[in-house]
Design a protein around this motif. Sequence first.
Motif, PDB file in Angstrom:
ATOM      1  N   ALA A 127      55.847  43.774  42.361  1.00  0.00           N
ATOM      2  CA  ALA A 127      55.019  44.500  41.398  1.00  0.00           C
ATOM      3  C   ALA A 127      54.362  45.709  42.049  1.00  0.00           C
ATOM      4  O   ALA A 127      54.253  46.782  41.439  1.00  0.00           O
ATOM      5  N   ARG A 128      53.928  45.566  43.302  1.00  0.00           N
ATOM      6  CA  ARG A 128      53.304  46.683  44.008  1.00  0.00           C
ATOM      7  C   ARG A 128      54.328  47.784  44.295  1.00  0.00           C
ATOM      8  O   ARG A 128      53.991  48.977  44.291  1.00  0.00           O
ATOM      9  N   GLN A 129      55.572  47.391  44.563  1.00  0.00           N
ATOM     10  CA  GLN A 129      56.632  48.372  44.784  1.00  0.00           C
ATOM     11  C   GLN A 129      56.834  49.224  43.523  1.00  0.00           C
ATOM     12  O   GLN A 129      56.919  50.451  43.598  1.00  0.00           O
ATOM     13  N   ARG A 130      56.898  48.539  42.385  1.00  0.00           N
ATOM     14  CA  ARG A 130      57.076  49.271  41.123  1.00  0.00           C
ATOM     15  C   ARG A 130      55.899  50.204  40.873  1.00  0.00           C
ATOM     16  O   ARG A 130      56.069  51.340  40.417  1.00  0.00           O
ATOM     17  N   ARG A 131      54.701  49.724  41.169  1.00  0.00           N
ATOM     18  CA  ARG A 131      53.519  50.550  40.945  1.00  0.00           C
ATOM     19  C   ARG A 131      53.534  51.778  41.850  1.00  0.00           C
ATOM     20  O   ARG A 131      53.212  52.890  41.414  1.00  0.00           O
ATOM     21  N   ALA A 132      53.917  51.590  43.117  1.00  0.00           N
ATOM     22  CA  ALA A 132      53.990  52.727  44.043  1.00  0.00           C
ATOM     23  C   ALA A 132      54.996  53.760  43.559  1.00  0.00           C
ATOM     24  O   ALA A 132      54.761  54.973  43.652  1.00  0.00           O
ATOM     25  N   GLU A 133      56.116  53.304  43.034  1.00  0.00           N
ATOM     26  CA  GLU A 133      57.128  54.218  42.498  1.00  0.00           C
ATOM     27  C   GLU A 133      56.547  55.035  41.350  1.00  0.00           C
ATOM     28  O   GLU A 133      56.799  56.251  41.241  1.00  0.00           O
ATOM     29  N   GLN A 134      55.760  54.382  40.489  1.00  0.00           N
ATOM     30  CA  GLN A 134      55.167  55.088  39.357  1.00  0.00           C
ATOM     31  C   GLN A 134      54.127  56.102  39.827  1.00  0.00           C
ATOM     32  O   GLN A 134      54.051  57.222  39.294  1.00  0.00           O
TER      33      GLN A 134
END
Length: 245
Positions: A54-61
């Motif tokens: 979830a943190r990976q996806r957030r960083a991408e955003q």
Amino acid sequence: MPEATRAGEPLGVRVVSGCEFSVKAPWGELHLLAYFLPPGHPRLEQFLLGTRTARQRRAEQIVGHLRRLGVSIELADVERVAGGGALGRPHVARVLVQRGASVDIGDAFARYLGRGRPAYVEKPLPTLDEVAALVHAVGGVVVAAHLGAHGNDDQIRRFQAQGLDGVEVRHPSHPPNIERRLTLLAQRLGLAISGGSDWHGDTEFGDSHAPLGGIDVPLEWLEQLEQRREQASPRPVPDNRGGKP
């Protein structure tokens, strides 16, 4: 964790395994410190893997927002700064400073990454009772980190009902009056107390972090946490590796 334990033994340094979780709070987000976690526990690792994803996806955003704002930044830069750790806004902030897009970490949050700023992305968060149940089940304890002004009697009682074991009273952002008030509240409610530097490898500390070893934490506070751990009666958590419930 095993490497840290081996490194500490000849130096007479005891290493306590732990993790900092982010959970939902009435004001947005509460940092929850979990102590005495068993390294490699399957159920715990499964939960952390989901959190990292979830943190990976957030960083991408976040990186996507920054690029649309004209800031030259790549996700690979953030991953490099994180050094294999779970991605978070502080890693993005360090890249912004390195690229000259921000003067310092505080400026990066004030201009881009703080709540309500143009590159902010809401973090998907579990509840306190969900994390507390998991931590207790694997033999750990949970402590509310740097509550500051949020640490009032009513709120801490609510957290305690959800499984809270202690309160971090000594923190770089806590002036003496806050530390005294939180200590008295914890004592009245029968909660353990803790303290820490909140050091995350930073080279710039401000008023919310201190250098490693920069905060004096009495040994008896650790002993209190150990007593809480011993008094707890965790329910076994199946790891389901054998395919059975």
